[in-house]
Design a protein around this motif. Structure first.
Motif, PDB file in Angstrom:
ATOM      1  N   THR A 114       0.825  -1.201   0.000  1.00 19.43           N
ATOM      2  CA  THR A 114       0.000   0.000   0.000  1.00 19.43           C
ATOM      3  C   THR A 114       0.862   1.256   0.000  1.00 19.43           C
ATOM      4  O   THR A 114       2.027   1.226   0.415  1.00 19.43           O
ATOM      5  CB  THR A 114      -0.929   0.018   1.237  1.00 19.43           C
ATOM      6  N   PHE A 115       0.287   2.358  -0.462  1.00 21.22           N
ATOM      7  CA  PHE A 115       0.954   3.656  -0.418  1.00 21.22           C
ATOM      8  C   PHE A 115       0.622   4.308   0.916  1.00 21.22           C
ATOM      9  O   PHE A 115      -0.548   4.392   1.297  1.00 21.22           O
ATOM     10  CB  PHE A 115       0.491   4.550  -1.568  1.00 21.22           C
ATOM     11  N   ALA A 116       1.627   4.782   1.631  1.00 21.70           N
ATOM     12  CA  ALA A 116       1.389   5.333   2.959  1.00 21.70           C
ATOM     13  C   ALA A 116       2.515   6.284   3.328  1.00 21.70           C
ATOM     14  O   ALA A 116       3.534   6.375   2.646  1.00 21.70           O
ATOM     15  CB  ALA A 116       1.292   4.209   3.997  1.00 21.70           C
ATOM     16  N   GLY A 117       2.279   6.982   4.445  1.00 21.83           N
ATOM     17  CA  GLY A 117       3.335   7.765   5.075  1.00 21.83           C
ATOM     18  C   GLY A 117       3.724   9.038   4.372  1.00 21.83           C
ATOM     19  O   GLY A 117       4.862   9.464   4.475  1.00 21.83           O
ATOM     20  N   HIS A 118       2.802   9.692   3.630  1.00 23.21           N
ATOM     21  CA  HIS A 118       3.156  10.950   2.984  1.00 23.21           C
ATOM     22  C   HIS A 118       3.407  12.036   4.033  1.00 23.21           C
ATOM     23  O   HIS A 118       2.646  12.206   4.975  1.00 23.21           O
ATOM     24  CB  HIS A 118       2.052  11.395   2.026  1.00 23.21           C
ATOM     25  N   THR A 119       4.492  12.755   3.843  1.00 24.79           N
ATOM     26  CA  THR A 119       4.895  13.788   4.782  1.00 24.79           C
ATOM     27  C   THR A 119       4.572  15.157   4.214  1.00 24.79           C
ATOM     28  O   THR A 119       4.030  15.295   3.122  1.00 24.79           O
ATOM     29  CB  THR A 119       6.409  13.703   5.050  1.00 24.79           C
ATOM     30  N   THR A 120       4.923  16.210   4.978  1.00 24.92           N
ATOM     31  CA  THR A 120       4.685  17.572   4.515  1.00 24.92           C
ATOM     32  C   THR A 120       5.505  17.892   3.276  1.00 24.92           C
ATOM     33  O   THR A 120       5.176  18.795   2.529  1.00 24.92           O
ATOM     34  CB  THR A 120       5.028  18.577   5.630  1.00 24.92           C
TER      35      THR A 120
END
Length: 210
Positions: A114-120
């Motif tokens: 899965t796609f996860a953990g996008h930051t600022t």
């Protein structure tokens, strides 16, 4: 002009020449330092880019191996209908695969990617969870932590190609759920921050088991 005046004029000329020489040397030094720093940044950026490309290649090979050994295990519903244990969404997919016991425990694994953990900063990662399961379920026997498969992901999407059921024509779909067969292909379209600017990556993985 007297000797003293000529001497004073000559000394003034030397002082001016020395000052100009100092200015030139300072300018050359500043330019050299700036060039060195720029070159150093380019070398560092290139090194980071190579590391990220290597990580992407390793992660893609791992995903390709899991999908190549995907298991067409079917579950019988209350009405007698069958569906394969493969859940494919645009942002994630879960399936059963057979592990050879190299990097993961041997036997049947439930793999979730899965796609996860996008930051600022706008980047995230393609992460996975792989754990041993009992036949007939996608629920793992343990609760393993997420591991990064491909890092520095800006955007990403999965698509699926195949015939969801017998008698249907193969086609590309954004989702692969409630199907009676595994897809033939899984495509990954992603934008990755591999270097100074984002790069688009298109990968296609073959699902061999049916």
């Amino acid at each position: 002009m007297s000797r003293r005046q000529r001497k004073s004029s000559s000394q003034g000329g030397f002082v001016l020449a020395e000052a100009l020489l100092c200015v030139i040397l300072i300018a050359l030094t500043v330019a050299l330092v700036a060039t060195t720093l720029t070159f150093g940044r380019r070398v560092a950026d290139a090194g980071r880019g190579r590391e990220r490309i290597a990580q992407m290649s390793t992660g893609a090979q791992a995903l390709a191996g899991w999908l190549a050994r995907a298991l067409p295990v079917q579950q019988v519903g209350a009405g007698g209908g069958r569906r394969v244990l493969f859940e494919g969404q645009a942002s994630r997919l879960t399936f059963l695969t057979l592990s050879q016991g190299d990097a993961q425990p041997g036997g049947i694994l439930a793999v979730t990617v899965t796609f996860a953990g996008h930051t600022t900063g706008g980047t995230g990662a393609l992460v996975f969870v792989a754990a041993p399961v009992l036949v007939g379920t996608l629920s793992p026997l343990a609760d393993p932590g997420e591991q990064v498969l491909i890092g520095h992901v800006v955007t990403g999407q999965f698509r699926y190609f195949g015939a969801p059921a017998d008698g249907e024509a193969p086609r590309w779909l954004d989702h692969w759920t409630q199907a009676s067969r595994l897809p033939d292909l899984v495509a990954l379209h992603a934008t990755l921050a591999l270097g100074a600017r984002p790069e688009t990556v298109d990968l296609t993985f073959r699902v061999f088991a049916h």
